[in-house]
Enzyme design. Sequence first.
Site, PDB file in Angstrom:
ATOM      1  N   ASP A 350       0.783  -1.345  -0.011  1.00  0.00           N
ATOM      2  CA  ASP A 350       0.048   0.097  -0.007  1.00  0.00           C
ATOM      3  C   ASP A 350       0.936   1.231   0.038  1.00  0.00           C
ATOM      4  OD1 ASP A 350      -2.598   1.366   0.629  1.00  0.00           O
ATOM      5  OD2 ASP A 350      -1.689   1.988   2.153  1.00  0.00           O
ATOM      6  N   GLU A 387       1.871  -0.228  -5.105  1.00  0.00           N
ATOM      7  CA  GLU A 387       1.077   0.864  -5.375  1.00  0.00           C
ATOM      8  C   GLU A 387       1.964   1.808  -5.301  1.00  0.00           C
ATOM      9  OE1 GLU A 387      -3.452   2.561  -3.826  1.00  0.00           O
ATOM     10  OE2 GLU A 387      -1.850   2.224  -2.260  1.00  0.00           O
TER      11      GLU A 387
END
Length: 714
Positions: A350, A387
């Site tokens: 993330d 990401e």
Amino acid sequence: MRERVDAYPTHRIAGHRVRAGRPFPYGATPVPGGVNFSVYSDRATAMSLVLFERGAPEPAAELPFPAEFRTGSVYAMTVFGLDLENLEYGFRADGPFDPVTGDRFDARRVLSDPYARLVSGRDVWGREPNWNDVYPYRAQVVNDDFDWGDDTPLRIPTEDLVIYETHVRGFTRHPSSGVTAPGTYAGLREKIPYLRELGVNCVELLPVFEFDELDNPRSNPVTGERLHNYWGYNTVSFFAPKAGYAATGRFGMQADEFKSLVRELHRAGIEVVLDVVFNHTAEGNEHGPTISFRGLDNATYYMLTPDGQYYNFSGTGNTVNCNHPVVRDFVLGCLRHWVAEYHIDGFRFDLAAILDRAPDGTPLPNPPLLEQLAYDPVLRHTKLIAEAWDAAGLYQVGHFPNYGRWSEWNGKYRDAVRKFIKGEPGVAGELATRMAGSPDLYWGRGAAASVNFITAHDGFTLNDLVSYNGKHNEANGEGNNDGANDNHSWNCGEEGPSASPHVRDLRMRQMKNLLVILLTSQGVPMILAGDEVGRTQLGNNNTYCQDNELSWFDWGLVEANAELLEFTRGLIAFRHAHPVLRNTEHPRGVDSMGSGYPDVSWHGVRAWHPDWSDHCRVVALMRCGRHAKGGVPDDHVYVAVNAHWEPHDMELPQLPDGQAWHLFADTGALMPYGMHPLGQEPLLEHPGRYHLGPHSAVVLVGRPVPTTDKEMAP
């Protein structure tokens, strides 16, 4: 046989027999006769081990570490005669409280062990805890006695993956799920047959590291219901599986339950990727709770401004100082733990752009953490997916430091596909590039570096993408100011649910069109759970706080939207059956095999004449089967997508002698589910042309014509 010398105590502290421990491994490790406790703190002036009986409000004992039990900045002690089944432990660190220099020690607090393998305190999802507990997140010792049997890593080639992103709780929490333990690892395990039938071979699970679902202070402004931190992007403990996701969490068996899920997914041929959050923690900024890192060594674990405040590149209050050597070791040790102890196949990071920032936030040209993860021997065959952006504007899609190992969520793919299907002008050329594996972004890295997605947990579902022009996040209690505004969505003429047959038919076609593009593009496709059955969030594009039917998978849709489900299954099967769709190398537009055709060719309404003008809304490509990966001969595959509101008669490229075009799928056709069974595709009635309806897509297969094959497509 002589007994071990280190199995004997040398001291007695607070009524417990102890001896100096070993600095490594960190955390609590069972050893002969006792438990070795090891904790790092560079700036602490004193450290104590605090022992609790399970669930007890006050400590049973507190054991200060003698000076001789400290090696460098590591405090280590072996304690004998402990009852592991009834034990909870923490640390109390003393030292200076001087935020300007980064120190925030508070000897009044009991701190959780950052390396704890189990954590209690949130054992049953949503159950109100004792808010006055002196130690809310309690570290526990785990006995590793799980029987993995013959489980081994699947090592599915990255380019062969079809990823299915889902939420452990949301996948089976709905009353319609029919599982024994809804909302748990065990419940997800019961749905493995569904995943196999769908055809996915990798599940990407939203965070399963221990977090606190009750740390959201907001309520639904309409219903007054409490809102949760449902997604779990607020990690409390990085080595511990979420107890509230386990049917057995109240018994402390969450580790075994999760391992059982992983083992059974592997037996079904499905890999497991975890969504991991190393960019921030649940401690937030200076107003947040002190759980572990802040009280043990705030200046080491967090990025701090020159005056001791928290850099907030994550948008959540703090930013982990990932490239500090101690923190790098923590991250590496954590991932090794999940690979070695839980047999995890990969990780999606993330806001991964944060992982290549220096302590002052400056992007590093050669970030040591990313390099170390790429070359670590334990993680050698583990998938690493970034990401490649963060909340502070660092956007690295296509140039994330990769060391030949990292793949990326391709946000540019998502945006291009959405814009094209919406009907925006000037997108045809970029769509072609994205369908070819984004060579402009990943040339030299291979097409598998691009994880292609159109929807994810963060944003609209597939259904909502074609049903709403704007977000509707009022239920989140933030005045509809949260969530992304650039959705590139189109409601097909009516906002929200519609009773109009025309609107409903158009939405179905649009969802199918999006799936055709996703599952015939080079790269690695990722599907959001529920998209295959048209799940809706009623226009909410940020359901991080919605633990209710807005987020849960409604299993009644499996029957209600069987057409979309069967279409998705068929497309996934088609992708698995055709290696030409899964080439690792980007196409060059040349014939390197002597087949008479380039690996990929582009077409328009006229064969061999693509139209890249701004007004064009038709893209067609043909992949030559002789160029399929691994040198295995495959069929020719032709895909055409029409985002125009008018139909077009498509001239088809001519195939080699003895071959003809067969119809696999047409999103605008009336045949069952819009496609024919795999391997039973009929011949086209007009082999040189195809009438492509408005807002439609077609998939054709070019292969030899059997002499007995006289069946024609309608």
